[in-house]
Design a protein around this motif. Structure first.
Motif, PDB file in Angstrom:
ATOM      1  N   ARG A  25      -0.697   2.105  -1.794  1.00 57.22           N
ATOM      2  CA  ARG A  25      -0.320   0.883  -2.510  1.00 57.22           C
ATOM      3  C   ARG A  25      -1.341   0.553  -3.602  1.00 57.22           C
ATOM      4  O   ARG A  25      -2.428   1.136  -3.658  1.00 57.22           O
ATOM      5  N   GLU A  29      -2.077  -5.173  -3.449  1.00 55.93           N
ATOM      6  CA  GLU A  29      -1.350  -5.090  -2.182  1.00 55.93           C
ATOM      7  C   GLU A  29      -2.322  -4.825  -1.022  1.00 55.93           C
ATOM      8  O   GLU A  29      -2.228  -5.452   0.030  1.00 55.93           O
ATOM      9  N   ARG A  64       4.114  -0.019   1.018  1.00 52.57           N
ATOM     10  CA  ARG A  64       4.723  -1.289   1.425  1.00 52.57           C
ATOM     11  C   ARG A  64       5.985  -1.071   2.253  1.00 52.57           C
ATOM     12  O   ARG A  64       6.157  -1.661   3.308  1.00 52.57           O
TER      13      ARG A  64
END
Length: 99
Positions: A25, A29, A64
């Motif tokens: 990510r 994030e 994610r």
């Protein structure tokens, strides 16, 4: 492509297995929390950072939702690495995170 669920990966960690987890990510994030012990290599940097990885080890790829880590896993496999995608990504992760 090899896949593992978040629950299966968490069990391996909780059982004390030594795992090589790579979080692909972006910085913002990861700042919200990552799997304890995971190495952060943003997806876009992966091709330039292959020298940090070993073809002798197995890697668990995380993002994610599982899409970017799936691309990362496919890329690593094509380069001769043993990579497993964590399906569902951090959206499915219910265990501890480190910030």
């Amino acid at each position: 492509m090899q896949e593992i669920t978040a629950i299966e990966l968490a069990k391996k960690l909780n059982d004390g297995e030594s795992l090589n987890i790579i979080d692909v990510r972006e910085d913002e994030e990861v700042a919200q929390g990552k799997i304890p012990g995971a190495t952060h290599i943003p997806l876009g940097e992966l091709p330039d950072r292959l020298d940090e990885l070993s073809k002798e080890k197995q890697y668990y790829m995380v993002c994610r939702s599982g899409a970017r880590s799936g691309r990362a896993s496919a890329f690593l496999e094509a380069e001769g690495y043993d990579a497993t995608n964590m399906a569902g990504g951090m959206l499915d992760w219910e265990d501890e995170v480190e910030v």
